[in-house]
Design an enzyme around this catalytic site. Structure first.
Site, PDB file in Angstrom:
ATOM      1  N   CYS A 119      34.955  36.737  33.264  1.00  0.00           N
ATOM      2  CA  CYS A 119      34.748  36.624  34.704  1.00  0.00           C
ATOM      3  C   CYS A 119      35.050  37.935  35.416  1.00  0.00           C
ATOM      4  O   CYS A 119      35.873  38.745  34.962  1.00  0.00           O
ATOM      5  CB  CYS A 119      35.632  35.518  35.274  1.00  0.00           C
ATOM      6  SG  CYS A 119      35.231  33.870  34.660  1.00  0.00           S
ATOM      7  N   GLU A 133      36.727  38.374  38.089  1.00  0.00           N
ATOM      8  CA  GLU A 133      38.131  38.437  38.511  1.00  0.00           C
ATOM      9  C   GLU A 133      39.000  39.055  37.417  1.00  0.00           C
ATOM     10  O   GLU A 133      39.918  39.829  37.697  1.00  0.00           O
ATOM     11  CB  GLU A 133      38.669  37.035  38.844  1.00  0.00           C
ATOM     12  CG  GLU A 133      37.996  36.374  40.019  1.00  0.00           C
ATOM     13  CD  GLU A 133      36.800  35.502  39.614  1.00  0.00           C
ATOM     14  OE1 GLU A 133      36.386  34.688  40.452  1.00  0.00           O
ATOM     15  OE2 GLU A 133      36.289  35.624  38.488  1.00  0.00           O
ATOM     16  N   ARG A 189      25.047  37.302  47.951  1.00  0.00           N
ATOM     17  CA  ARG A 189      24.652  36.302  48.959  1.00  0.00           C
ATOM     18  C   ARG A 189      25.518  35.044  48.954  1.00  0.00           C
ATOM     19  O   ARG A 189      25.408  34.224  49.864  1.00  0.00           O
ATOM     20  CB  ARG A 189      23.180  35.937  48.768  1.00  0.00           C
ATOM     21  CG  ARG A 189      22.250  37.114  49.088  1.00  0.00           C
ATOM     22  CD  ARG A 189      20.802  36.704  49.021  1.00  0.00           C
ATOM     23  NE  ARG A 189      20.360  36.460  47.676  1.00  0.00           N
ATOM     24  CZ  ARG A 189      19.694  37.326  46.913  1.00  0.00           C
ATOM     25  NH1 ARG A 189      19.394  38.508  47.399  1.00  0.00           N
ATOM     26  NH2 ARG A 189      19.323  37.025  45.700  1.00  0.00           N
ATOM     27  N   CYS A 191      37.081  30.330  38.746  1.00  0.00           N
ATOM     28  CA  CYS A 191      37.142  29.170  37.857  1.00  0.00           C
ATOM     29  C   CYS A 191      38.618  28.816  37.620  1.00  0.00           C
ATOM     30  O   CYS A 191      39.518  29.594  37.949  1.00  0.00           O
ATOM     31  CB  CYS A 191      36.432  29.454  36.532  1.00  0.00           C
ATOM     32  SG  CYS A 191      37.250  30.680  35.479  1.00  0.00           S
ATOM     33  N   CYS A 208      40.607  31.424  35.697  1.00  0.00           N
ATOM     34  CA  CYS A 208      40.930  32.601  36.518  1.00  0.00           C
ATOM     35  C   CYS A 208      41.975  32.270  37.580  1.00  0.00           C
ATOM     36  O   CYS A 208      42.838  33.096  37.883  1.00  0.00           O
ATOM     37  CB  CYS A 208      39.674  33.175  37.150  1.00  0.00           C
ATOM     38  SG  CYS A 208      38.640  34.041  35.958  1.00  0.00           S
TER      39      CYS A 208
END
Length: 129
Positions: free
Chosen positions: A55, A57, A83, A89, A92
Protein backbone atom coordinates in the site's frame (compact mmCIF):
# COMPACT_ATOMS: atom_id res chain seq x y z
CA UNK A 1 -13.59 14.00 13.74
CA UNK A 2 -11.60 17.22 13.49
CA UNK A 3 -11.72 20.20 11.17
CA UNK A 4 -9.68 20.32 7.98
CA UNK A 5 -6.83 22.81 8.14
CA UNK A 6 -5.25 24.59 5.20
CA UNK A 7 -2.22 22.33 5.65
CA UNK A 8 -4.55 19.30 5.39
CA UNK A 9 -5.97 20.59 2.10
CA UNK A 10 -2.41 21.12 0.86
CA UNK A 11 -1.60 17.52 1.81
CA UNK A 12 -4.55 16.25 -0.26
CA UNK A 13 -3.25 18.35 -3.16
CA UNK A 14 0.26 16.90 -2.71
CA UNK A 15 -1.05 13.32 -2.79
CA UNK A 16 -3.23 14.14 -5.79
CA UNK A 17 -0.26 15.64 -7.66
CA UNK A 18 1.81 12.49 -7.06
CA UNK A 19 -1.11 10.31 -8.14
CA UNK A 20 -1.57 12.28 -11.37
CA UNK A 21 2.14 12.13 -12.13
CA UNK A 22 3.07 8.61 -10.99
CA UNK A 23 -0.09 6.49 -10.98
CA UNK A 24 -0.41 5.84 -14.69
CA UNK A 25 -0.45 2.04 -14.76
CA UNK A 26 -2.10 -0.92 -13.09
CA UNK A 27 1.07 -1.32 -11.00
CA UNK A 28 0.62 2.07 -9.28
CA UNK A 29 -2.95 3.14 -8.55
CA UNK A 30 -2.79 5.14 -5.29
CA UNK A 31 -0.54 7.78 -3.74
CA UNK A 32 -0.08 8.84 -0.12
CA UNK A 33 1.25 12.06 1.33
CA UNK A 34 2.23 12.25 4.98
CA UNK A 35 3.19 15.33 6.98
CA UNK A 36 5.40 15.56 10.04
CA UNK A 37 4.79 17.94 12.93
CA UNK A 38 7.56 20.11 11.47
CA UNK A 39 5.65 20.39 8.18
CA UNK A 40 7.82 18.06 6.12
CA UNK A 41 5.85 16.12 3.48
CA UNK A 42 6.77 12.61 2.37
CA UNK A 43 5.03 10.71 -0.38
CA UNK A 44 4.71 7.19 -1.70
CA UNK A 45 2.77 5.17 -4.25
CA UNK A 46 1.40 1.67 -3.96
CA UNK A 47 3.02 -1.23 -5.76
CA UNK A 48 0.73 -3.86 -7.24
CA UNK A 49 2.46 -7.12 -8.08
CA UNK A 50 1.45 -10.74 -8.51
CA UNK A 51 3.65 -11.63 -5.51
CA UNK A 52 1.59 -9.28 -3.32
CA UNK A 53 0.67 -5.62 -3.06
CA UNK A 54 2.26 -2.89 -0.98
CA UNK A 55 0.00 0.00 0.00
CA UNK A 56 1.00 3.62 -0.60
CA UNK A 57 0.78 4.32 3.15
CA UNK A 58 3.46 1.69 3.81
CA UNK A 59 5.74 3.22 1.16
CA UNK A 60 5.27 6.73 2.63
CA UNK A 61 5.95 5.40 6.13
CA UNK A 62 9.06 3.61 4.84
CA UNK A 63 10.26 6.87 3.26
CA UNK A 64 9.76 8.63 6.60
CA UNK A 65 11.74 6.00 8.49
CA UNK A 66 14.49 5.99 5.85
CA UNK A 67 14.83 9.76 6.15
CA UNK A 68 14.98 9.69 9.95
CA UNK A 69 11.54 11.14 10.57
CA UNK A 70 9.84 10.16 13.81
CA UNK A 71 6.10 10.02 14.18
CA UNK A 72 3.88 11.31 11.40
CA UNK A 73 1.19 13.91 12.12
CA UNK A 74 -1.23 13.52 9.19
CA UNK A 75 -1.63 11.20 6.20
CA UNK A 76 -3.91 11.01 3.18
CA UNK A 77 -4.16 8.52 0.34
CA UNK A 78 -5.77 9.23 -3.02
CA UNK A 79 -6.58 7.02 -5.96
CA UNK A 80 -8.04 7.31 -9.42
CA UNK A 81 -5.24 9.73 -10.38
CA UNK A 82 -6.12 12.03 -7.49
CA UNK A 83 -9.90 12.04 -7.89
CA UNK A 84 -10.80 9.98 -4.79
CA UNK A 85 -9.66 9.91 -1.17
CA UNK A 86 -9.07 6.36 0.05
CA UNK A 87 -9.19 5.21 3.66
CA UNK A 88 -6.24 3.05 4.73
CA UNK A 89 -6.95 -0.68 4.74
CA UNK A 90 -7.18 -2.40 8.12
CA UNK A 91 -3.58 -3.64 7.92
CA UNK A 92 -2.32 -0.10 7.23
CA UNK A 93 -4.54 1.35 9.96
CA UNK A 94 -2.88 -0.96 12.49
CA UNK A 95 0.62 -0.27 11.18
CA UNK A 96 0.09 3.50 11.20
CA UNK A 97 -1.47 3.43 14.68
CA UNK A 98 1.46 1.41 16.04
CA UNK A 99 4.02 3.75 14.47
CA UNK A 100 2.21 7.07 15.06
CA UNK A 101 -0.59 6.64 17.65
CA UNK A 102 -1.69 10.29 17.42
CA UNK A 103 -1.79 10.26 13.61
CA UNK A 104 -4.58 12.19 11.90
CA UNK A 105 -6.00 10.52 8.78
CA UNK A 106 -7.83 12.42 6.05
CA UNK A 107 -10.81 10.40 4.77
CA UNK A 108 -14.05 10.92 2.91
CA UNK A 109 -14.91 12.18 -0.52
CA UNK A 110 -12.31 14.40 -2.18
CA UNK A 111 -14.90 17.21 -2.45
CA UNK A 112 -15.54 17.18 1.32
CA UNK A 113 -12.75 15.38 3.16
CA UNK A 114 -12.55 15.21 6.94
CA UNK A 115 -9.88 14.29 9.47
CA UNK A 116 -10.16 11.44 11.98
CA UNK A 117 -7.70 9.99 14.47
CA UNK A 118 -6.19 6.73 13.22
CA UNK A 119 -7.39 5.05 16.42
CA UNK A 120 -10.98 5.97 15.52
CA UNK A 121 -10.57 4.18 12.19
CA UNK A 122 -9.55 1.05 14.07
CA UNK A 123 -12.67 1.25 16.24
CA UNK A 124 -15.15 2.09 13.48
CA UNK A 125 -13.97 0.98 10.03
CA UNK A 126 -17.06 2.50 8.38
CA UNK A 127 -16.04 6.07 9.37
CA UNK A 128 -14.35 6.53 5.99
CA UNK A 129 -17.44 5.70 3.97
Amino acid sequence: MTTMRDTDRALVQAASAVAKLRCRSASHTAASAARTAEGRVLTGVNVVHRAGDTCAEVVALGAAVTQGVGALETIVTVGDRGRTVISPCERCQRLLADHSPSLRVIVGPVEDPRVVPVTELLLTPDVAD
